[in-house]
Scaffold this motif. Structure first.
Motif, short mmCIF file in Angstrom:
data_model
loop_
_atom_site.label_atom_id
_atom_site.label_comp_id
_atom_site.label_asym_id
_atom_site.label_seq_id
_atom_site.Cartn_x
_atom_site.Cartn_y
_atom_site.Cartn_z
N MET A 1 58.34 36.73 53.61
CA MET A 1 57.94 36.58 52.19
C MET A 1 56.51 36.67 52.12
O MET A 1 55.67 36.20 52.80
CB MET A 1 58.53 35.25 51.70
CG MET A 1 58.08 34.91 50.17
SD MET A 1 58.91 33.55 49.67
CE MET A 1 57.60 32.47 49.16
N CYS A 2 56.33 37.52 51.11
CA CYS A 2 54.73 37.67 50.60
C CYS A 2 54.51 37.00 49.49
O CYS A 2 55.27 36.76 48.32
CB CYS A 2 54.51 39.06 50.46
SG CYS A 2 54.67 40.35 51.80
N VAL A 3 53.33 36.49 49.60
CA VAL A 3 52.50 35.41 48.43
C VAL A 3 51.38 36.12 47.75
O VAL A 3 50.67 36.44 48.67
CB VAL A 3 52.69 34.15 48.75
CG1 VAL A 3 51.99 33.27 47.62
CG2 VAL A 3 53.68 33.51 48.98
N GLY A 4 51.49 36.66 46.54
CA GLY A 4 50.29 36.88 46.06
C GLY A 4 49.76 35.90 44.96
O GLY A 4 50.34 35.05 44.56
N LEU A 5 48.43 35.98 44.69
CA LEU A 5 47.65 35.33 43.91
C LEU A 5 47.14 35.92 42.61
O LEU A 5 46.56 36.79 42.88
CB LEU A 5 46.62 34.65 44.72
CG LEU A 5 45.66 33.67 43.84
CD1 LEU A 5 46.39 32.20 43.47
CD2 LEU A 5 44.33 33.34 44.77
N SER A 6 47.33 35.33 41.39
CA SER A 6 46.93 36.10 40.20
C SER A 6 45.42 35.62 40.05
O SER A 6 45.09 34.62 40.49
CB SER A 6 47.47 35.65 39.05
OG SER A 6 47.73 34.38 38.83
N ALA A 7 44.83 36.47 39.76
CA ALA A 7 43.07 36.45 39.60
C ALA A 7 42.59 37.11 38.57
O ALA A 7 42.96 38.43 38.22
CB ALA A 7 42.24 36.51 40.88
N LYS A 8 41.67 36.82 37.82
CA LYS A 8 40.53 37.64 36.90
C LYS A 8 39.43 38.24 37.39
O LYS A 8 38.90 37.66 38.21
CB LYS A 8 40.39 36.61 35.64
CG LYS A 8 39.63 37.30 34.46
CD LYS A 8 39.22 36.49 33.32
CE LYS A 8 38.96 37.24 32.11
NZ LYS A 8 38.81 36.36 30.88
N VAL A 9 39.28 39.55 37.06
CA VAL A 9 38.29 40.12 37.73
C VAL A 9 37.00 39.85 36.99
O VAL A 9 36.95 39.80 35.86
CB VAL A 9 38.51 41.69 37.51
CG1 VAL A 9 37.45 42.47 37.97
CG2 VAL A 9 39.91 42.22 38.27
N VAL A 10 35.89 39.40 37.74
CA VAL A 10 34.67 39.19 37.36
C VAL A 10 33.74 40.29 37.37
O VAL A 10 32.85 40.50 36.26
CB VAL A 10 33.99 38.08 37.70
CG1 VAL A 10 32.62 37.57 37.46
CG2 VAL A 10 34.97 36.58 37.93
N ARG A 11 33.62 40.97 38.51
CA ARG A 11 32.87 42.19 38.48
C ARG A 11 33.42 43.05 39.61
O ARG A 11 34.20 42.84 40.38
CB ARG A 11 31.29 41.69 39.24
CG ARG A 11 30.27 42.75 39.50
CD ARG A 11 29.25 41.99 40.00
NE ARG A 11 29.40 41.33 41.43
CZ ARG A 11 29.30 40.47 41.84
NH1 ARG A 11 28.72 39.31 41.02
NH2 ARG A 11 29.48 39.83 43.12
N VAL A 12 33.14 44.40 39.50
CA VAL A 12 33.72 45.50 40.11
C VAL A 12 32.44 46.17 40.68
O VAL A 12 31.66 46.61 39.94
CB VAL A 12 34.48 46.27 39.52
CG1 VAL A 12 35.08 47.40 40.40
CG2 VAL A 12 35.65 45.63 38.91
N SER A 13 32.41 46.42 41.94
CA SER A 13 31.23 47.04 42.57
C SER A 13 31.42 48.04 43.81
O SER A 13 32.06 47.06 44.92
CB SER A 13 29.87 46.32 42.65
OG SER A 13 28.89 47.07 43.32
N ASP A 14 31.50 49.22 43.91
CA ASP A 14 31.68 50.02 45.38
C ASP A 14 32.78 49.49 46.07
O ASP A 14 32.80 49.35 47.35
CB ASP A 14 30.18 49.66 46.29
CG ASP A 14 29.04 50.13 45.58
OD1 ASP A 14 29.15 50.99 44.97
OD2 ASP A 14 28.08 49.28 45.79
N GLY A 15 33.96 49.72 45.35
CA GLY A 15 35.26 49.31 45.92
C GLY A 15 35.30 47.92 46.33
O GLY A 15 36.98 47.73 46.81
N THR A 16 34.92 47.06 45.68
CA THR A 16 34.98 45.63 45.83
C THR A 16 35.22 44.99 44.53
O THR A 16 34.55 45.56 43.48
CB THR A 16 34.43 44.76 46.99
OG1 THR A 16 32.86 44.92 46.20
CG2 THR A 16 34.21 45.44 48.22
N ALA A 17 35.92 43.86 44.41
CA ALA A 17 35.96 43.36 43.19
C ALA A 17 35.66 41.67 43.23
O ALA A 17 36.16 41.14 44.38
CB ALA A 17 37.17 43.20 42.37
#
Length: 70
Positions: A1-17
């Motif tokens: 079973m896979c578990v994901g976590l919901s999250a709000k994006v604060v900043r995006v830069s160079d392929g990372t968030a």
């Protein structure tokens, strides 16, 4: 079973968030998602943002987790 976590994006830069999940902030890979912007909600699994989700999805996930924890 896979578990994901919901999250709000604060900043995006160079392929990372930088995401915020109930006050916990962490850097995750954003390489799988296009057009990701601050304010978007994402599902995070294994350090990777795997899908954009809606605010309604976040609310439903939190409700379900509360029910499970009761």
């Amino acid at each position: 079973m896979c578990v994901g976590l919901s999250a709000k994006v604060v900043r995006v830069s160079d392929g990372t968030a930088l995401v915020d999940a109930e006050g916990a902030r962490r850097e995750v890979s954003a390489m799988l998602l296009e057009d990701l912007e601050p304010g978007d909600y994402v599902m995070v699994h294994a350090g990777t943002a795997i899908a954009k989700i809606s605010a309604d999805d976040v609310d439903e996930t939190e409700r379900i987790l509360e029910e499970i924890g009761s």
